[in-house]
Design a protein around this motif. Structure first.
Motif, PDB file in Angstrom:
ATOM      1  N   LEU A 149       0.759  -1.210   0.139  1.00  0.00           N
ATOM      2  CA  LEU A 149       0.174  -0.088   0.252  1.00  0.00           C
ATOM      3  C   LEU A 149       0.626   1.279   0.330  1.00  0.00           C
ATOM      4  CD1 LEU A 149      -2.845   1.304   0.007  1.00  0.00           C
ATOM      5  CD2 LEU A 149      -2.597   1.038   2.986  1.00  0.00           C
ATOM      6  N   GLY A 150       0.712   1.932  -1.440  1.00  0.00           N
ATOM      7  CA  GLY A 150       1.624   2.987  -1.060  1.00  0.00           C
ATOM      8  C   GLY A 150       1.069   4.997  -1.916  1.00  0.00           C
ATOM      9  N   ALA A 151       1.197   5.910  -1.063  1.00  0.00           N
ATOM     10  CA  ALA A 151       0.808   7.450  -1.432  1.00  0.00           C
ATOM     11  C   ALA A 151       0.312   7.125  -2.967  1.00  0.00           C
ATOM     12  CB  ALA A 151       1.298   8.022  -0.901  1.00  0.00           C
ATOM     13  N   GLY A 152      -0.617   7.289  -3.530  1.00  0.00           N
ATOM     14  CA  GLY A 152      -0.793   8.272  -5.106  1.00  0.00           C
ATOM     15  C   GLY A 152      -0.697   9.422  -4.841  1.00  0.00           C
ATOM     16  N   LEU A 153       0.219   8.862  -6.876  1.00  0.00           N
ATOM     17  CA  LEU A 153       0.894  10.884  -6.757  1.00  0.00           C
ATOM     18  C   LEU A 153      -1.268  11.257  -7.949  1.00  0.00           C
ATOM     19  CD1 LEU A 153       2.110  13.118  -8.244  1.00  0.00           C
ATOM     20  CD2 LEU A 153       2.111  11.737 -10.241  1.00  0.00           C
ATOM     21  N   GLY A 154      -1.648  10.280  -8.068  1.00  0.00           N
ATOM     22  CA  GLY A 154      -2.531  11.437  -9.116  1.00  0.00           C
ATOM     23  C   GLY A 154      -4.000  12.014  -7.585  1.00  0.00           C
ATOM     24  N   GLY A 155      -4.265  11.723  -6.174  1.00  0.00           N
ATOM     25  CA  GLY A 155      -4.903  11.906  -5.235  1.00  0.00           C
ATOM     26  C   GLY A 155      -4.465  12.934  -5.113  1.00  0.00           C
ATOM     27  N   ALA A 156      -2.994  13.295  -4.716  1.00  0.00           N
ATOM     28  CA  ALA A 156      -2.629  14.169  -4.265  1.00  0.00           C
ATOM     29  C   ALA A 156      -2.818  15.320  -4.922  1.00  0.00           C
ATOM     30  CB  ALA A 156      -0.715  14.268  -3.864  1.00  0.00           C
ATOM     31  N   VAL A 157      -1.811  15.328  -6.444  1.00  0.00           N
ATOM     32  CA  VAL A 157      -2.674  16.531  -7.668  1.00  0.00           C
ATOM     33  C   VAL A 157      -3.807  16.232  -7.383  1.00  0.00           C
ATOM     34  CG1 VAL A 157      -2.650  16.031 -10.192  1.00  0.00           C
ATOM     35  CG2 VAL A 157      -0.813  15.709  -8.901  1.00  0.00           C
ATOM     36  N   LEU A 158      -5.345  15.798  -6.950  1.00  0.00           N
ATOM     37  CA  LEU A 158      -6.174  16.182  -7.364  1.00  0.00           C
ATOM     38  C   LEU A 158      -6.932  17.151  -6.232  1.00  0.00           C
ATOM     39  CD1 LEU A 158      -9.070  16.273  -8.682  1.00  0.00           C
ATOM     40  CD2 LEU A 158      -9.043  13.670  -7.485  1.00  0.00           C
ATOM     41  N   ALA A 159      -6.182  16.551  -5.023  1.00  0.00           N
ATOM     42  CA  ALA A 159      -6.719  16.834  -4.221  1.00  0.00           C
ATOM     43  C   ALA A 159      -6.080  18.436  -3.243  1.00  0.00           C
ATOM     44  CB  ALA A 159      -5.892  16.767  -2.505  1.00  0.00           C
ATOM     45  N   ARG A 160      -4.511  19.006  -4.160  1.00  0.00           N
ATOM     46  CA  ARG A 160      -4.689  20.328  -3.638  1.00  0.00           C
ATOM     47  C   ARG A 160      -4.983  21.303  -4.890  1.00  0.00           C
ATOM     48  NH1 ARG A 160      -2.328  20.534   1.105  1.00  0.00           N
ATOM     49  NH2 ARG A 160      -1.154  22.682   0.222  1.00  0.00           N
ATOM     50  N   ALA A 161      -5.129  20.774  -5.899  1.00  0.00           N
ATOM     51  CA  ALA A 161      -5.550  21.451  -7.343  1.00  0.00           C
ATOM     52  C   ALA A 161      -7.750  22.212  -6.255  1.00  0.00           C
ATOM     53  CB  ALA A 161      -6.224  20.787  -8.526  1.00  0.00           C
ATOM     54  N   LEU A 162      -8.178  20.781  -5.946  1.00  0.00           N
ATOM     55  CA  LEU A 162     -10.174  21.173  -5.104  1.00  0.00           C
ATOM     56  C   LEU A 162      -9.585  22.744  -4.163  1.00  0.00           C
ATOM     57  CD1 LEU A 162     -11.123  17.557  -5.885  1.00  0.00           C
ATOM     58  CD2 LEU A 162     -11.689  18.928  -6.825  1.00  0.00           C
ATOM     59  N   ALA A 163      -8.170  22.795  -3.499  1.00  0.00           N
ATOM     60  CA  ALA A 163      -8.345  22.650  -2.600  1.00  0.00           C
ATOM     61  C   ALA A 163      -7.163  24.711  -3.260  1.00  0.00           C
ATOM     62  CB  ALA A 163      -6.681  22.575  -1.589  1.00  0.00           C
ATOM     63  N   GLY A 164      -7.376  24.250  -4.241  1.00  0.00           N
ATOM     64  CA  GLY A 164      -7.298  25.658  -4.642  1.00  0.00           C
ATOM     65  C   GLY A 164      -5.872  25.943  -4.497  1.00  0.00           C
ATOM     66  N   HIS A 165      -4.511  25.483  -4.658  1.00  0.00           N
ATOM     67  CA  HIS A 165      -3.539  25.255  -4.470  1.00  0.00           C
ATOM     68  C   HIS A 165      -3.338  25.109  -6.053  1.00  0.00           C
ATOM     69  CE1 HIS A 165      -3.296  26.060  -0.278  1.00  0.00           C
ATOM     70  NE2 HIS A 165      -4.130  25.352   0.099  1.00  0.00           N
ATOM     71  N   PHE A 166      -2.820  25.427  -7.034  1.00  0.00           N
ATOM     72  CA  PHE A 166      -2.880  25.027  -8.600  1.00  0.00           C
ATOM     73  C   PHE A 166      -1.480  24.842  -8.443  1.00  0.00           C
ATOM     74  CE2 PHE A 166      -6.898  27.923  -8.289  1.00  0.00           C
ATOM     75  CZ  PHE A 166      -7.467  26.495  -8.305  1.00  0.00           C
ATOM     76  N   THR A 167      -0.471  25.786  -8.194  1.00  0.00           N
ATOM     77  CA  THR A 167       0.578  25.760  -8.278  1.00  0.00           C
ATOM     78  C   THR A 167       1.299  24.553  -7.849  1.00  0.00           C
ATOM     79  OG1 THR A 167       0.740  27.744  -8.937  1.00  0.00           O
ATOM     80  CG2 THR A 167       3.220  26.723  -8.018  1.00  0.00           C
ATOM     81  N   GLU A 168       1.178  23.978  -6.845  1.00  0.00           N
ATOM     82  CA  GLU A 168       1.459  23.166  -6.198  1.00  0.00           C
ATOM     83  C   GLU A 168       0.778  21.612  -6.759  1.00  0.00           C
ATOM     84  OE1 GLU A 168       1.280  25.071  -1.291  1.00  0.00           O
ATOM     85  OE2 GLU A 168       0.382  23.325  -1.697  1.00  0.00           O
ATOM     86  N   ALA A 169      -0.602  21.651  -6.819  1.00  0.00           N
ATOM     87  CA  ALA A 169      -0.829  20.238  -7.974  1.00  0.00           C
ATOM     88  C   ALA A 169      -0.018  21.070  -9.296  1.00  0.00           C
ATOM     89  CB  ALA A 169      -2.225  20.586  -8.073  1.00  0.00           C
ATOM     90  N   ARG A 170       0.524  21.766  -9.540  1.00  0.00           N
ATOM     91  CA  ARG A 170       1.292  21.605 -10.927  1.00  0.00           C
ATOM     92  C   ARG A 170       3.005  20.633 -10.188  1.00  0.00           C
ATOM     93  NH1 ARG A 170       2.511  25.643 -15.232  1.00  0.00           N
ATOM     94  NH2 ARG A 170       4.220  24.393 -17.300  1.00  0.00           N
ATOM     95  N   THR A 171       3.530  21.606  -9.707  1.00  0.00           N
ATOM     96  CA  THR A 171       4.472  21.192  -9.286  1.00  0.00           C
ATOM     97  C   THR A 171       5.106  19.834  -8.748  1.00  0.00           C
ATOM     98  OG1 THR A 171       5.172  23.163  -8.040  1.00  0.00           O
ATOM     99  CG2 THR A 171       6.768  20.946  -7.687  1.00  0.00           C
ATOM    100  N   ALA A 172       3.180  18.794  -8.051  1.00  0.00           N
ATOM    101  CA  ALA A 172       3.530  17.556  -7.754  1.00  0.00           C
ATOM    102  C   ALA A 172       3.335  16.714  -8.565  1.00  0.00           C
ATOM    103  CB  ALA A 172       2.646  17.006  -6.695  1.00  0.00           C
ATOM    104  N   LEU A 173       2.896  17.250  -9.885  1.00  0.00           N
ATOM    105  CA  LEU A 173       2.664  16.529 -11.266  1.00  0.00           C
ATOM    106  C   LEU A 173       3.295  15.902 -11.956  1.00  0.00           C
ATOM    107  CD1 LEU A 173      -0.072  15.244 -12.777  1.00  0.00           C
ATOM    108  CD2 LEU A 173       0.011  17.662 -14.423  1.00  0.00           C
ATOM    109  N   GLY A 174       4.476  17.181 -12.052  1.00  0.00           N
ATOM    110  CA  GLY A 174       6.421  17.015 -12.113  1.00  0.00           C
ATOM    111  C   GLY A 174       7.278  16.914 -11.006  1.00  0.00           C
ATOM    112  N   ASP A 175       7.206  15.983 -10.781  1.00  0.00           N
ATOM    113  CA  ASP A 175       8.548  15.949  -9.605  1.00  0.00           C
ATOM    114  C   ASP A 175       8.050  14.524  -9.457  1.00  0.00           C
ATOM    115  OD1 ASP A 175       9.962  17.084  -7.283  1.00  0.00           O
ATOM    116  OD2 ASP A 175       8.968  15.311  -6.273  1.00  0.00           O
ATOM    117  N   PRO A 176       9.892  14.403  -9.652  1.00  0.00           N
ATOM    118  CA  PRO A 176       9.795  12.402  -9.413  1.00  0.00           C
ATOM    119  C   PRO A 176       9.904  11.971  -8.409  1.00  0.00           C
ATOM    120  CG  PRO A 176      12.047  14.287 -10.059  1.00  0.00           C
ATOM    121  CD  PRO A 176      11.160  14.980  -9.716  1.00  0.00           C
ATOM    122  N   ASP A 177       9.053  12.604  -7.577  1.00  0.00           N
ATOM    123  CA  ASP A 177       8.353  12.143  -6.238  1.00  0.00           C
ATOM    124  C   ASP A 177       7.203  12.398  -5.848  1.00  0.00           C
ATOM    125  OD1 ASP A 177      11.316  10.423  -5.659  1.00  0.00           O
ATOM    126  OD2 ASP A 177      11.865  12.203  -4.770  1.00  0.00           O
TER     127      ASP A 177
END
Length: 262
Positions: A149-177
């Motif tokens: 069981l591991g943390a999902g990348l897509g869920g974090a991106v979606l959560a940041r975007a829905l919270a209005g943190h669009f720059t952070e969502a994009r950062t997560a999307l492109g970050d290797p980790d």
């Protein structure tokens, strides 16, 4: 033997708890895997290893099925809580806590000694996830099952975007980790392909992939807590969507069940 599901807050007489909404999918898959292993081996009691098992959220319910569980965790406080929880559940004789981690796993447990290994919420925090998976595989007996069981990348991106943190969502999307910034408390996140790849590279056969907490972390808590039947309906929705690959990309967590060749 008592049904362990009440540990997850799934009593028939009350609505599902918040904890059960987050763990029910994994628990159902894990219980089925253990039942199959019992059928394959003919053993009523399996040997189960829970790496990073903390205070026993999964270890105690597994022990309540009658299996012997060894929990390896680096935190003495978590192991103390595990001991107390196991005693309260009446399974103290089936649960053993050992201080250690997945990197030095064989300093504290034997190789090839377990019918099933749980590796939940561990790979996010280790320096080398591939090494961590290899160690869990080495702890398995032939034909044994790994619950990953591991943390999902897509869920974090979606959560940041829905919270209005669009720059952070994009950062997560492109970050290797999969991190959204320096303040991100999770060191690493995964896609379903990355997790299954780690399992396959370690020599396992992947049997199933499930999305976990697809909706539970996005739905307002007040809705679940106040609307009649909402919690039960959400639990059923999570279960229905868990196996659909289209939803894996937005899950908060990803669960992989794999087996070691017999």
């Amino acid at each position: 033997m008592p049904d362990p599901s009440p540990v997850f807050g799934r009593e028939a007489s009350s609505r599902p708890s918040r904890a059960s909404l987050r763990t029910a999918v994994v628990w159902d898959v894990l219980k089925d895997a253990l039942d199959r292993r019992v059928g394959t081996t003919g053993k009523a009691a399996l040997d189960v290893l829970d790496t990073g098992g903390g205070s026993g959220n999964f270890a105690v319910p597994v022990a309540r099925l009658g299996h012997r569980v060894t929990v390896v965790d680096p935190s003495p406080n978590a192991l103390f809580a595990l001991e107390r929880r196991a005693a309260e559940a009446g399974v103290a004789d089936l649960v053993t806590g050992v201080q250690g981690d997945v990197r030095g796993l064989f300093d504290v447990v034997e190789r090839g000694a377990y019918d099933a290994v749980l590796c939940h919420g561990v790979l996010e925090y280790v320096d080398d996830p591939a090494e961590g998976v290899r160690n869990t595989v080495a702890a398995l007996r032939p034909g044994g099952a790994l619950s990953l069981l591991g943390a999902g990348l897509g869920g974090a991106v979606l959560a940041r975007a829905l919270a209005g943190h669009f720059t952070e969502a994009r950062t997560a999307l492109g970050d290797p980790d999969g991190r959204w910034g320096a303040g991100d408390p999770v060191p690493r996140r995964f896609t379903a392909e990355q997790l299954t790849g780690l399992a396959e590279e370690a020599g396992l056969s992947v049997g199933a992939v499930h999305g976990v907490r697809i909706f539970a972390d996005l739905v307002p808590g007040v809705l679940v807590d106040t609307e009649p039947g909402a919690a039960e309906a959400l639990l059923k929705l999570e279960a229905a969507a868990a196996e659909l690959s289209a939803f894996h990309a937005v899950a908060t967590q990803l669960h992989v069940l794999a087996e070691k060749p017999a």
